[in-house]
Design a protein around this motif. Structure first.
Motif, PDB file in Angstrom:
ATOM      1  N   GLU A   1       1.556 -20.193  26.296  1.00  0.00           N
ATOM      2  CA  GLU A   1       1.173 -21.570  26.009  1.00  0.00           C
ATOM      3  C   GLU A   1       0.608 -21.696  24.601  1.00  0.00           C
ATOM      4  OE1 GLU A   1      -1.732 -25.061  27.773  1.00  0.00           O
ATOM      5  OE2 GLU A   1      -1.300 -23.301  28.991  1.00  0.00           O
ATOM      6  N   GLN A   2      -0.222 -20.726  24.188  1.00  0.00           N
ATOM      7  CA  GLN A   2      -0.793 -20.749  22.840  1.00  0.00           C
ATOM      8  C   GLN A   2       0.282 -20.603  21.788  1.00  0.00           C
ATOM      9  OE1 GLN A   2      -4.033 -21.654  22.341  1.00  0.00           O
ATOM     10  NE2 GLN A   2      -3.819 -21.957  24.535  1.00  0.00           N
TER      11      GLN A   2
ATOM     12  N   LYS B   1       2.151 -23.851  21.455  1.00  0.00           N
ATOM     13  CA  LYS B   1       1.378 -24.849  20.698  1.00  0.00           C
ATOM     14  C   LYS B   1       1.446 -24.573  19.197  1.00  0.00           C
ATOM     15  CE  LYS B   1      -1.847 -26.157  24.331  1.00  0.00           C
ATOM     16  NZ  LYS B   1      -3.233 -26.142  24.801  1.00  0.00           N
TER      17      LYS B   1
END
Length: 76
Positions: A68-69, A72
């Motif tokens: 997820e990081q 992003k």
């Protein structure tokens, strides 16, 4: 004794909340979003409220968080 309406060896449908989860449909396990492993409801300790997905262990939860990081960063 089997509870009426309980479906053995069928995945449950869960709403993942902060610190607990709510059973939406009966079953005895959920499937880890990362590894695909079956997780008995008694052993379910890791999930994402935001993504509404379960993880088999802290290891799989960390993988999901890392992905997820990275996503992003790529979208920034």
């Amino acid at each position: 004794m089997l509870i009426p309406g309980f479906k053995k060896d069928q995945p449950a449908k869960i709403e993942y909340l902060d610190g607990h989860f709510r059973l939406l449909s009966r079953g005895n396990h959920v499937i880890c979003a990362i590894s695909g492993k079956a997780i008995d409801l008694d052993s379910l300790h890791y999930w994402s409220v935001e993504k509404q997905e379960p993880y088999a262990s802290a290891y799989e939860a960390e993988i999901a968080y890392s992905r997820e990081q990275e996503s992003k960063k790529d979208n920034a």
